[in-house]
Design a protein around this motif. Sequence first.
Motif, PDB file in Angstrom:
ATOM      1  N   ARG A  16       0.823  -1.208   0.000  1.00 12.76           N
ATOM      2  CA  ARG A  16       0.000   0.000   0.000  1.00 12.76           C
ATOM      3  C   ARG A  16       0.860   1.262   0.000  1.00 12.76           C
ATOM      4  NH1 ARG A  16      -4.084  -1.096   4.671  1.00 12.76           N
ATOM      5  NH2 ARG A  16      -2.502  -2.655   5.215  1.00 12.76           N
ATOM      6  N   VAL A  17       1.949   1.248   0.784  1.00 13.04           N
ATOM      7  CA  VAL A  17       2.846   2.406   0.794  1.00 13.04           C
ATOM      8  C   VAL A  17       3.473   2.594  -0.589  1.00 13.04           C
ATOM      9  CG1 VAL A  17       4.987   3.337   1.739  1.00 13.04           C
ATOM     10  CG2 VAL A  17       3.317   2.262   3.258  1.00 13.04           C
ATOM     11  N   ALA A  18       3.920   1.468  -1.193  1.00  8.19           N
ATOM     12  CA  ALA A  18       4.531   1.547  -2.523  1.00  8.19           C
ATOM     13  C   ALA A  18       3.531   2.103  -3.531  1.00  8.19           C
ATOM     14  CB  ALA A  18       5.007   0.164  -2.958  1.00  8.19           C
ATOM     15  N   GLY A  19       2.285   1.675  -3.414  1.00  6.88           N
ATOM     16  CA  GLY A  19       1.259   2.159  -4.332  1.00  6.88           C
ATOM     17  C   GLY A  19       1.080   3.665  -4.210  1.00  6.88           C
ATOM     18  N   LEU A  20       1.036   4.134  -2.954  1.00  9.39           N
ATOM     19  CA  LEU A  20       0.825   5.560  -2.705  1.00  9.39           C
ATOM     20  C   LEU A  20       1.995   6.386  -3.253  1.00  9.39           C
ATOM     21  CD1 LEU A  20      -1.522   6.877  -1.096  1.00  9.39           C
ATOM     22  CD2 LEU A  20       0.134   7.254   0.740  1.00  9.39           C
ATOM     23  N   VAL A  21       3.219   5.938  -2.921  1.00  9.51           N
ATOM     24  CA  VAL A  21       4.409   6.682  -3.333  1.00  9.51           C
ATOM     25  C   VAL A  21       4.518   6.717  -4.853  1.00  9.51           C
ATOM     26  CG1 VAL A  21       6.932   6.667  -3.333  1.00  9.51           C
ATOM     27  CG2 VAL A  21       5.672   6.215  -1.220  1.00  9.51           C
ATOM     28  N   SER A  22       4.272   5.564  -5.494  1.00  8.99           N
ATOM     29  CA  SER A  22       4.433   5.522  -6.934  1.00  8.99           C
ATOM     30  C   SER A  22       3.378   6.379  -7.625  1.00  8.99           C
ATOM     31  CB  SER A  22       4.363   4.076  -7.431  1.00  8.99           C
ATOM     32  OG  SER A  22       3.094   3.535  -7.166  1.00  8.99           O
ATOM     33  N   LEU A  23       2.174   6.380  -7.070  1.00  5.75           N
ATOM     34  CA  LEU A  23       1.122   7.197  -7.665  1.00  5.75           C
ATOM     35  C   LEU A  23       1.492   8.679  -7.557  1.00  5.75           C
ATOM     36  CD1 LEU A  23      -1.613   6.792  -9.017  1.00  5.75           C
ATOM     37  CD2 LEU A  23      -2.667   7.327  -6.826  1.00  5.75           C
ATOM     38  N   ALA A  24       1.997   9.057  -6.388  1.00  2.00           N
ATOM     39  CA  ALA A  24       2.406  10.450  -6.187  1.00  2.00           C
ATOM     40  C   ALA A  24       3.527  10.800  -7.156  1.00  2.00           C
ATOM     41  CB  ALA A  24       2.852  10.654  -4.741  1.00  2.00           C
ATOM     42  N   GLY A  25       4.513   9.901  -7.286  1.00  2.00           N
ATOM     43  CA  GLY A  25       5.637  10.157  -8.180  1.00  2.00           C
ATOM     44  C   GLY A  25       5.194  10.315  -9.614  1.00  2.00           C
ATOM     45  N   ALA A  26       4.250   9.462 -10.035  1.00  2.00           N
ATOM     46  CA  ALA A  26       3.828   9.482 -11.429  1.00  2.00           C
ATOM     47  C   ALA A  26       2.974  10.701 -11.738  1.00  2.00           C
ATOM     48  CB  ALA A  26       3.058   8.204 -11.754  1.00  2.00           C
ATOM     49  N   SER A  27       2.342  11.271 -10.729  1.00  2.00           N
ATOM     50  CA  SER A  27       1.365  12.311 -11.042  1.00  2.00           C
ATOM     51  C   SER A  27       1.785  13.723 -10.612  1.00  2.00           C
ATOM     52  CB  SER A  27       0.010  11.953 -10.438  1.00  2.00           C
ATOM     53  OG  SER A  27       0.167  11.536  -9.112  1.00  2.00           O
ATOM     54  N   THR A  28       2.916  13.853  -9.898  1.00  2.00           N
ATOM     55  CA  THR A  28       3.315  15.206  -9.501  1.00  2.00           C
ATOM     56  C   THR A  28       4.089  15.880 -10.640  1.00  2.00           C
ATOM     57  OG1 THR A  28       3.638  14.261  -7.323  1.00  2.00           O
ATOM     58  CG2 THR A  28       4.365  16.517  -7.628  1.00  2.00           C
ATOM     59  N   PRO A  29       3.753  17.133 -10.978  1.00  2.00           N
ATOM     60  CA  PRO A  29       4.474  17.812 -12.062  1.00  2.00           C
ATOM     61  C   PRO A  29       5.944  18.012 -11.705  1.00  2.00           C
ATOM     62  CG  PRO A  29       2.514  19.033 -11.383  1.00  2.00           C
ATOM     63  CD  PRO A  29       2.709  17.958 -10.389  1.00  2.00           C
ATOM     64  N   ASP A  30       6.839  17.709 -12.671  1.00  2.00           N
ATOM     65  CA  ASP A  30       8.275  17.741 -12.347  1.00  2.00           C
ATOM     66  C   ASP A  30       8.784  19.165 -12.086  1.00  2.00           C
ATOM     67  OD1 ASP A  30       7.910  18.447 -14.949  1.00  2.00           O
ATOM     68  OD2 ASP A  30       9.306  16.963 -15.805  1.00  2.00           O
ATOM     69  N   PHE A  31       8.205  20.176 -12.790  1.00  2.00           N
ATOM     70  CA  PHE A  31       8.723  21.533 -12.574  1.00  2.00           C
ATOM     71  C   PHE A  31       8.412  22.011 -11.156  1.00  2.00           C
ATOM     72  CE2 PHE A  31       4.452  22.120 -14.237  1.00  2.00           C
ATOM     73  CZ  PHE A  31       3.916  23.065 -13.372  1.00  2.00           C
ATOM     74  N   TRP A  32       7.287  21.560 -10.621  1.00  2.00           N
ATOM     75  CA  TRP A  32       6.910  21.954  -9.272  1.00  2.00           C
ATOM     76  C   TRP A  32       7.869  21.345  -8.245  1.00  2.00           C
ATOM     77  CZ3 TRP A  32       5.074  19.346  -4.885  1.00  2.00           C
ATOM     78  CH2 TRP A  32       4.550  20.184  -3.877  1.00  2.00           C
ATOM     79  N   ILE A  33       8.106  20.023  -8.426  1.00  2.00           N
ATOM     80  CA  ILE A  33       9.058  19.342  -7.548  1.00  2.00           C
ATOM     81  C   ILE A  33      10.423  20.002  -7.655  1.00  2.00           C
ATOM     82  CG2 ILE A  33      10.373  17.196  -7.244  1.00  2.00           C
ATOM     83  CD1 ILE A  33       7.751  16.758  -6.163  1.00  2.00           C
TER      84      ILE A  33
END
Lengths: 305, 542
Positions: free
Chosen positions: A130-147
Amino acid sequence: MMFGYIGRRAYHSTISVIGLLTLVFFLTRLTGDPSALYLPLDSSIEAREAFARLNGLDQPIHMQFLHYLQNLLSLDFGQSLRQNRSAIEVALEAFPATLKLAAIAIILSVILAVIVGALAAARPGSLFDRVAGLVSLAGASTPDFWIAIVGILVFAVGLGMLPTSGTGTTLHWIMPITVLMLRPFGLLVQVVRGTMISALSAPYIKTAHAKGMKRRRIIFGHALRNSLLPVITVAGDLTTGLINGAVVVETIFGWPGIGKLMIDSIIQRDFAVVQSTILVTAIAIFIVNIAIDLLYVALDPRIRY
Amino acid sequence: MTGTDTSILRIDSLTVDFLSEGDPVRAVDDVSFHVCPGETLVILGESGSGKSVSTGTVMGLIDCPPGDIVAGSLVFDGTDLSRLDEEGRRALNGRRIAMIFQDPLAYLNPVYTVGRQIAEVFESHGGSVARDEVVQLMQRVGIPEPEKRIDHYPHQFSGGQRQRVMIAMAIALKPDILIADEPTTALDVSVQAQILELLCDLQRETGMALIMITHDLEVAAAMADRIIVMNGGKVVESGKAEEVFTNPTHAYTRRLMAAVPHGGSGERKSRPQPDGDVLLQVESLSKHYMLTSGFFSPKREFKAVDDVSFVLRRGETLGIVGESGSGKSSIARMLLRLNDPTSGRALFAGEDIFQLEGKALNGFRRRVQMVFQDPFGSMNPRMNVRAIISEPLLIHRDILPRARWNDRVAELLELVGLKAEHADRHPHQFSGGQRQRIAIARALASDPELIVCDEAVSALDVSIQMQVIELLSELRQRLGLSYLFITHDLPIVREFADRVLVMQNGRVVEQNETEALFASPRHPYTKTLLSAVPKAKWMATG
């Protein structure tokens, strides 16, 4: 057989690259007249005409295009207006910086994603999954310029641990690579997890259990090998994305790569350099695609070209 | 249990539940059996009877959850299998208890060579293995040229050879028990005979106990010393093979035995020989494929169908038998205009099928329909039964006005023995046999004259098979249908066909009236086919 296949692919790719270069040629010329940028505001009409003649810009556009094609045949890709040297040289000079960044980012993401995804698939529904799912979803969907911007604010401006931009030390690599990795890592974890779960329920896994094989060897030996094919497809796609699409990250971190060069030369109406950068990335993408096809053959004995 | 218990495996009152969304489903209910060294126990039952679940628990192959052993004990050589941890289980699997499965292609890992997969058995149990040993093992299970084949991948083997590879893995460490779960169901009848013989030989050599799961009564009779019959998760009958077969006591067993087509005499004779006009005349039909292969090897021509001629009269049923790859399905596909022939003619009611275009082709398609083998794959799971059955009406608009479609669907459903209210359900709500009835109703929707059945009952349980065959023959009488009945199953074709065509490697080797063919086969291949049907063990040995 194999060389015939690569030859066919090269032939088809050449056609699409020529189409692409044609499109780019005309589109860049829609952005305006370079002499407006390169000459002083008060320069005379004669000076402007001389500049245009010198760079072949006084010709009708179709003549310019024919001329461009002619030069291509003799591997002359034009002169950079800004740097006054061969455009392809400028592009090739910037490319290694991008390539290194992309290669490190994609290799690290694949390795991490395979480990995390396989472990998540081994125990679906567990806390780790579940943690891996959450982290990967966040990684895939956060805009890179913002990060990237937040990263600069926190680690460079706030904590002063990392440099804001540029190259030089190992520390300069950390933020660009991390930002570039986020999306591929996130997507790949999800792909690995999904294909691993279906591979683990395949009949041959039952056979492996019936043989009395160790669980870890079943997961990493039998299931993983079979689930790698879709992973490679996605990873290849992401690699091509990184090769030409590191534009945002390279611009933010002032990375002297081909993405930044492309943006700069578009803004500066340095047509020959724009065309050369696109040619270089197109060839790189072609090579990546061929490499993926060859990896398929290496991984799955049923595939032959 | 007496003091002189010689059994190697004893299962007592095993009860297994499966946890689904709602209430747990009882898959295995109070099942007991045992097996002794050197003995063959057959577990006989139809799909869903719980036979695979009960042996799956022996290997620990049932995932828990969703499976759950509610009660009972499984004792193997003094060890309680249900109490084993992962490591203890691993030490037994493959070394002392081994298993082979139904579909060897799916059960072998496609990306590793067979040699590596066989060697893994040794490596999993702490040993290493020389290449020679694996070669010898492959030789023992009858794989030709093992030195070369050891480096090949599963997809490069035939179905029978793949099962031999599975057997090589299973017997590698000379297990005490071999569990064979429908090992020959996916194989041709002559290959089946070879695999069964191999299993018997290996059993004689090693003295291992064999537990064989099957739905096939002939295979059961050929292999069993003792039989248990399972139905609905329960053991309904058990005993010595000969007793169970010759004198079944439980109602289910009797029904099962009665369902086996015996062919030959009796009711079949009552059917008059059809003497209608010629409906379909096939002349020198051929289908050749060009194979492009390998680095330097030249193109080869593969003759899938080679110079096939036959005649089908109106009202007649022509059986086409042959093993996989004999070209029988290719004929069906060409006659339905799904594939084009290389050469040849086929006259349907006097018109050459292969010359038809546009409207005329559409009209032809309406008159010839097909029932496929797999009732699960041949229907769109997202369409309800009404949409499935009325689709031919949608394509051939002139059959019936839309307002009457619902009535027609209801009528067709009743014709095939289903109910009108089934029209609103979806395929997944039906069993395999019911789905095949729906497929037949769909085929009937356009009022065809000829129905091509390609292995139409092969995927069904024996008792269901006979029901579908009965339905087909009833429809033959009521609607005057003709059938092209393609199958590998000889008893069924004997029961159902008027004439039989035997195919081998794309050619017709023999054709004759059904009874004459079975009574006195002339071609050597037909003889081999007929003799490959397994004989009962007790008759062979004593």
